[in-house]
Write an enzyme that holds these catalytic residues in place. Structure first.
Site, PDB file in Angstrom:
ATOM      1  N   HIS A 275      44.907  23.110  34.145  1.00 53.82           N
ATOM      2  CA  HIS A 275      46.007  22.906  35.081  1.00 53.82           C
ATOM      3  C   HIS A 275      45.686  23.626  36.383  1.00 53.82           C
ATOM      4  O   HIS A 275      45.086  24.692  36.364  1.00 53.82           O
ATOM      5  CB  HIS A 275      47.331  23.444  34.505  1.00 53.82           C
ATOM      6  CG  HIS A 275      48.526  22.852  35.159  1.00 53.82           C
ATOM      7  ND1 HIS A 275      49.051  23.358  36.327  1.00 53.82           N
ATOM      8  CD2 HIS A 275      49.288  21.781  34.827  1.00 53.82           C
ATOM      9  CE1 HIS A 275      50.089  22.623  36.680  1.00 53.82           C
ATOM     10  NE2 HIS A 275      50.248  21.656  35.791  1.00 53.82           N
ATOM     11  N   ASP A 326      50.661  17.486  28.673  1.00 51.55           N
ATOM     12  CA  ASP A 326      50.267  16.194  28.108  1.00 51.55           C
ATOM     13  C   ASP A 326      49.609  16.300  26.738  1.00 51.55           C
ATOM     14  O   ASP A 326      49.449  15.293  26.053  1.00 51.55           O
ATOM     15  CB  ASP A 326      49.302  15.471  29.066  1.00 51.55           C
ATOM     16  CG  ASP A 326      50.030  14.920  30.276  1.00 51.55           C
ATOM     17  OD1 ASP A 326      51.192  14.516  30.118  1.00 51.55           O
ATOM     18  OD2 ASP A 326      49.452  14.912  31.374  1.00 51.55           O
TER      19      ASP A 326
END
Ligand code: SDX
Length: 389
Positions: A275, A326
């Site tokens: 991320h 996700d």
């Protein structure tokens, strides 16, 4: 293509290029706060853990659109408005049922949302009111679009939306043609809460940039859907599930640790990991991991969960990289019977609340978004006639 060489650039004119706008603060916002070191996420003042525990998706929508929790009557009013707007205009439904059944669900969703604009022509004369109405309309209609396309492509009859029930309940009803149980509704609702808002991610930036040209909210959300669709953003959840299902094909021989190591050796990305902001466990993934464990045990998909844990451990050991939202959402959706190519649509169903909240915020304090690019091409070349090139 080779990376651009920036050595000969006049650093006084453009001292920095932040590739991928890394670290650039482009807007101020009251919608969410992320502490990437601590793994903290706040929506308009409320910690995601509190919202996950106590809120409903509809309350989160109100919170994001108004920066405060709704009173009882306001919440009822919002729920009624959402219910009242669930039906799709006939031409939009016609498009959904007549388009290519092999089309990507996210592409169909993007086109259908764009079409919705043609039917929201009633204006109150108050932009702020109109924007809120449009936010409600899209939040109400996106689930109907997703469910209708899924049923149409499978040759099943379209299920009309209910005149009652939560967004989560109604969506699962329209998708499956039967009312979901309490556990499935709660799982869906929690997923919607966890995906609603997340700072200046690529799709929200797109929404705000479109808003900043004084374009309408439907355009902003249509653009945002296009941005979310990519595998480096929301499309990663489908990719995660496809990876796990590929592994399942190996049967007894499936080895998620070896699979992960091989991917890294080949310099490939492991979907659902990494991320730009979090340098620790994504707080949303903490909730999704728990849900994934529980649901996979309940539904007999334990192996998928165990492989996920193997991947997680290997990524941590090999690269010190944690999972993002996700990663575990993939097995959660799969466990409640949603097919992988719909996962990013489910993300959209939720994130429309965040995109529209940012649209409203940008409209209220707008300036055109117009950065610069560093020109690294040649200048003032001699023109060569086409016959001589
Ligand atoms: C979402 O921003 C948001 O808020 C998004 C989101 C939201 O709520 O809206 O949280 C939702 O989009 C989650 C992200 C979903 N995407 C993926 O899971 C795709 C896989 N992940 C990556 O490609 C990557 O981690 C990104 C795109 C998420 C972030 O990319 P960055 O910040 O540009 O990082 P990078 O690609 O420059 O990677 C830095 C280093 C590299 O290693 P080195 O070259 O320095 O040795 O980390 C490595 C990368 O190779 N790396 C990975 C990796 N992610 C980063 N290596 C293997 N697998 C990965 N997934």
């Amino acid at each position: 293509m080779a990376q651009h060489n920036l050595d000969n650039i006049d650093k006084n004119e453009y001292p920095h290029i932040n590739r991928g706008l890394d670290g650039i603060v482009a807007f101020s916002t009251t919608k969410s706060f992320i502490d990437g070191q601590k793994g903290e996420l706040i929506y308009s003042g409320y910690n995601i853990d509190v919202l996950a525990d106590k809120a409903t998706f509809e309350e989160v929508c109100f919170l994001l659109w108004n920066d405060r929790l709704p009173k009882k009557t306001e919440l009822e009013d919002l729920k009624n408005k959402l219910i009242a707007q669930r039906e799709l205009p006939k031409p939009v439904l016609n498009y959904i049922t007549s388009t290519n059944k092999e089309a990507e669900p996210m592409s169909v969703l993007r086109t259908a949302v764009s079409m919705l604009a043609d039917f929201e022509t009633e204006k109150t004369g108050d932009k702020s009111k109109d924007d809120r109405n449009h936010a409600i309309a899209m939040t109400a209609q996106i689930p109907t679009i997703i469910a209708a396309f899924d049923r149409a492509r499978k040759g099943k009859e379209i299920v009309s939306p209910l005149k009652e029930g939560s967004t989560a309940f109604n969506f699962l009803y329209m998708l499956n043609g039967k009312e979901p149980g309490e556990a499935a509704e709660q799982t869906m609702d929690l997923c919607l809460i966890l995906h609603a808002e997340h700072g200046m991610n690529a799709s929200t930036f797109t929404s705000r940039t479109i808003c900043a040209t004084e374009s309408d909210m439907f355009s902003a959300v249509t653009g945002a859907i296009g941005a979310l669709k990519g595998p480096l953003h929301g499309g990663a959840n489908t990719a995660v599930m496809n990876t796990l299902l590929e592994l399942e094909k190996d049967g007894e021989k499936a080895d998620a640790v070896a699979f992960t190591k091989k991917k890294l050796e080949n310099k490939e990305k492991m979907m659902g990991f990494g991320h730009r902001v979090y340098k620790t466990f994504d707080p949303r993934a903490v909730h999704l991991r728990k849900m994934s464990k529980k649901l996979s045990e309940e539904t007999g998909h334990v192996k998928l969960y165990e492989w996920s844990e193997d991947m997680l451990k290997t990524m941590k050991e090999e690269k010190d990289i944690d999972p993002n939202v996700d990663f575990f959402s993939a097995t959660v959706y799969y466990s409640i019977g949603i097919q992988p190519d719909l996962f990013t649509c489910i993300f959209t169903m939720s994130r429309v609340s965040g995109w529209s909240a940012h649209y409203i915020e940008q409209s209220e304090n707008n300036r055109l978004v117009r950065p610069r690019a560093l020109y690294i091409g040649e200048k003032n070349l001699e023109w060569t006639p086409v016959e001589e090139r």
